[in-house]
Scaffold this motif. Structure first.
Motif, PDB file in Angstrom:
ATOM      1  N   ARG A  38      91.449  -4.756  48.226  1.00  0.00           N
ATOM      2  CA  ARG A  38      90.135  -4.432  48.402  1.00  0.00           C
ATOM      3  C   ARG A  38      89.964  -4.295  49.884  1.00  0.00           C
ATOM      4  O   ARG A  38      89.069  -3.558  50.338  1.00  0.00           O
ATOM      5  CB  ARG A  38      89.275  -5.504  47.814  1.00  0.00           C
ATOM      6  CG  ARG A  38      89.240  -5.097  46.189  1.00  0.00           C
ATOM      7  CD  ARG A  38      88.145  -6.004  45.385  1.00  0.00           C
ATOM      8  NE  ARG A  38      87.976  -7.179  46.133  1.00  0.00           N
ATOM      9  CZ  ARG A  38      88.344  -8.487  45.666  1.00  0.00           C
ATOM     10  NH1 ARG A  38      89.121  -8.380  44.563  1.00  0.00           N
ATOM     11  NH2 ARG A  38      87.892  -9.549  46.258  1.00  0.00           N
ATOM     12  N   LEU A  39      90.394  -5.193  50.699  1.00  0.00           N
ATOM     13  CA  LEU A  39      90.030  -5.132  52.242  1.00  0.00           C
ATOM     14  C   LEU A  39      90.505  -3.824  52.878  1.00  0.00           C
ATOM     15  O   LEU A  39      89.886  -3.355  53.612  1.00  0.00           O
ATOM     16  CB  LEU A  39      90.488  -6.357  52.783  1.00  0.00           C
ATOM     17  CG  LEU A  39      89.980  -7.744  52.526  1.00  0.00           C
ATOM     18  CD1 LEU A  39      90.597  -8.946  52.996  1.00  0.00           C
ATOM     19  CD2 LEU A  39      88.594  -7.549  53.033  1.00  0.00           C
TER      20      LEU A  39
ATOM     21  N   LEU B 284      92.879  -9.057  46.407  1.00  0.00           N
ATOM     22  CA  LEU B 284      91.908  -9.071  47.732  1.00  0.00           C
ATOM     23  C   LEU B 284      92.309  -8.268  49.041  1.00  0.00           C
ATOM     24  O   LEU B 284      91.631  -7.655  49.751  1.00  0.00           O
ATOM     25  CB  LEU B 284      91.843 -10.663  48.115  1.00  0.00           C
ATOM     26  CG  LEU B 284      90.814 -10.649  49.292  1.00  0.00           C
ATOM     27  CD1 LEU B 284      89.472 -10.272  49.296  1.00  0.00           C
ATOM     28  CD2 LEU B 284      90.917 -12.280  49.517  1.00  0.00           C
ATOM     29  N   GLU B 285      93.561  -8.162  49.289  1.00  0.00           N
ATOM     30  CA  GLU B 285      94.370  -7.455  50.462  1.00  0.00           C
ATOM     31  C   GLU B 285      94.085  -6.180  50.342  1.00  0.00           C
ATOM     32  O   GLU B 285      93.710  -5.339  50.934  1.00  0.00           O
ATOM     33  CB  GLU B 285      95.536  -7.875  50.704  1.00  0.00           C
ATOM     34  CG  GLU B 285      96.050  -9.304  51.075  1.00  0.00           C
ATOM     35  CD  GLU B 285      97.286  -9.793  51.168  1.00  0.00           C
ATOM     36  OE1 GLU B 285      97.686 -10.597  52.099  1.00  0.00           O
ATOM     37  OE2 GLU B 285      98.125  -9.430  50.416  1.00  0.00           O
TER      38      GLU B 285
ATOM     39  N   VAL C 223      86.322  -5.215  63.252  1.00  0.00           N
ATOM     40  CA  VAL C 223      87.127  -6.080  62.315  1.00  0.00           C
ATOM     41  C   VAL C 223      88.600  -6.863  63.002  1.00  0.00           C
ATOM     42  O   VAL C 223      88.830  -7.754  62.729  1.00  0.00           O
ATOM     43  CB  VAL C 223      87.489  -5.212  60.983  1.00  0.00           C
ATOM     44  CG1 VAL C 223      88.279  -6.045  60.155  1.00  0.00           C
ATOM     45  CG2 VAL C 223      85.942  -4.989  60.297  1.00  0.00           C
TER      46      VAL C 223
ATOM     47  N   ARG D 287      88.456  -0.914  51.843  1.00  0.00           N
ATOM     48  CA  ARG D 287      87.109  -1.061  52.675  1.00  0.00           C
ATOM     49  C   ARG D 287      87.326  -0.792  54.113  1.00  0.00           C
ATOM     50  O   ARG D 287      86.523   0.204  54.864  1.00  0.00           O
ATOM     51  CB  ARG D 287      86.268  -2.422  52.569  1.00  0.00           C
ATOM     52  CG  ARG D 287      85.903  -2.865  51.155  1.00  0.00           C
ATOM     53  CD  ARG D 287      85.063  -1.911  50.498  1.00  0.00           C
ATOM     54  NE  ARG D 287      83.837  -1.931  51.490  1.00  0.00           N
ATOM     55  CZ  ARG D 287      82.522  -2.286  51.019  1.00  0.00           C
ATOM     56  NH1 ARG D 287      82.368  -2.648  49.843  1.00  0.00           N
ATOM     57  NH2 ARG D 287      81.625  -2.040  51.935  1.00  0.00           N
ATOM     58  N   LEU D 288      88.231  -1.071  54.865  1.00  0.00           N
ATOM     59  CA  LEU D 288      88.704  -0.498  56.190  1.00  0.00           C
ATOM     60  C   LEU D 288      88.718   0.749  55.793  1.00  0.00           C
ATOM     61  O   LEU D 288      88.429   1.462  57.141  1.00  0.00           O
ATOM     62  CB  LEU D 288      90.211  -1.157  56.664  1.00  0.00           C
ATOM     63  CG  LEU D 288      89.817  -2.795  56.994  1.00  0.00           C
ATOM     64  CD1 LEU D 288      91.327  -3.442  57.268  1.00  0.00           C
ATOM     65  CD2 LEU D 288      88.805  -3.072  58.239  1.00  0.00           C
TER      66      LEU D 288
ATOM     67  N   VAL E  80      89.510 -10.432  63.403  1.00  0.00           N
ATOM     68  CA  VAL E  80      90.577 -10.869  62.692  1.00  0.00           C
ATOM     69  C   VAL E  80      91.600 -11.733  63.886  1.00  0.00           C
ATOM     70  O   VAL E  80      92.153 -12.928  63.601  1.00  0.00           O
ATOM     71  CB  VAL E  80      91.381 -10.011  62.050  1.00  0.00           C
ATOM     72  CG1 VAL E  80      92.904 -10.343  61.441  1.00  0.00           C
ATOM     73  CG2 VAL E  80      90.757  -9.292  60.592  1.00  0.00           C
TER      74      VAL E  80
END
Length: 81
Positions: A7-8, A4-5, A23, A11-12, A27
Motif C-alpha cells: 500500500r505504501l 502495508l508495504e 517522504v 501511494r508513493l 524515512v
C-alpha cells in the motif's frame, strides 16, 4: 512484501516527485532516530555492566592503578607500543 508495504509503495507512486523526496527524507530521519536510540541503549547497557567507583573492590582498583603506572613508565622509556 507485506500488505502495508505494498500500500505504501502504491501511494508513493501517486505522489509528485517533490513529495516523494519529502517522504524519503522522513524515512531517513526515522531510521537515524532508531539508530541513535539503539546506540544510546547499547551505551546504557554497557554502563550498567561497569561497576561504580564505590563498588569496585579496593584490590582491583589498586591493581588497575599499578598497571597504569607501569604502562606510563614503559612509555616514558620508549618501550610502549
Amino acid at each position: 512484501m507485506t500488505a502495508l508495504e505494498f500500500r505504501l509503495i502504491e501511494r508513493l507512486k501517486q505522489l509528485p516527485p517533490g513529495r516523494v523526496a519529502e517522504v524519503a527524507d522522513f524515512v531517513e530521519f526515522l531510521a537515524a532516530r532508531e539508530q541513535r536510540a539503539a546506540a544510546i541503549e547499547g551505551l546504557r547497557a554497557l554502563d550498567r555492566r561497569l561497576p561504580d567507583d564505590e563498588e569496585m573492590p579496593p584490590d582491583l582498583a589498586e591493581e588497575l592503578e599499578e598497571e597504569i603506572r607501569r604502562d606510563r613508565a614503559e612509555r616514558r622509556q620508549g618501550n610502549g607500543n
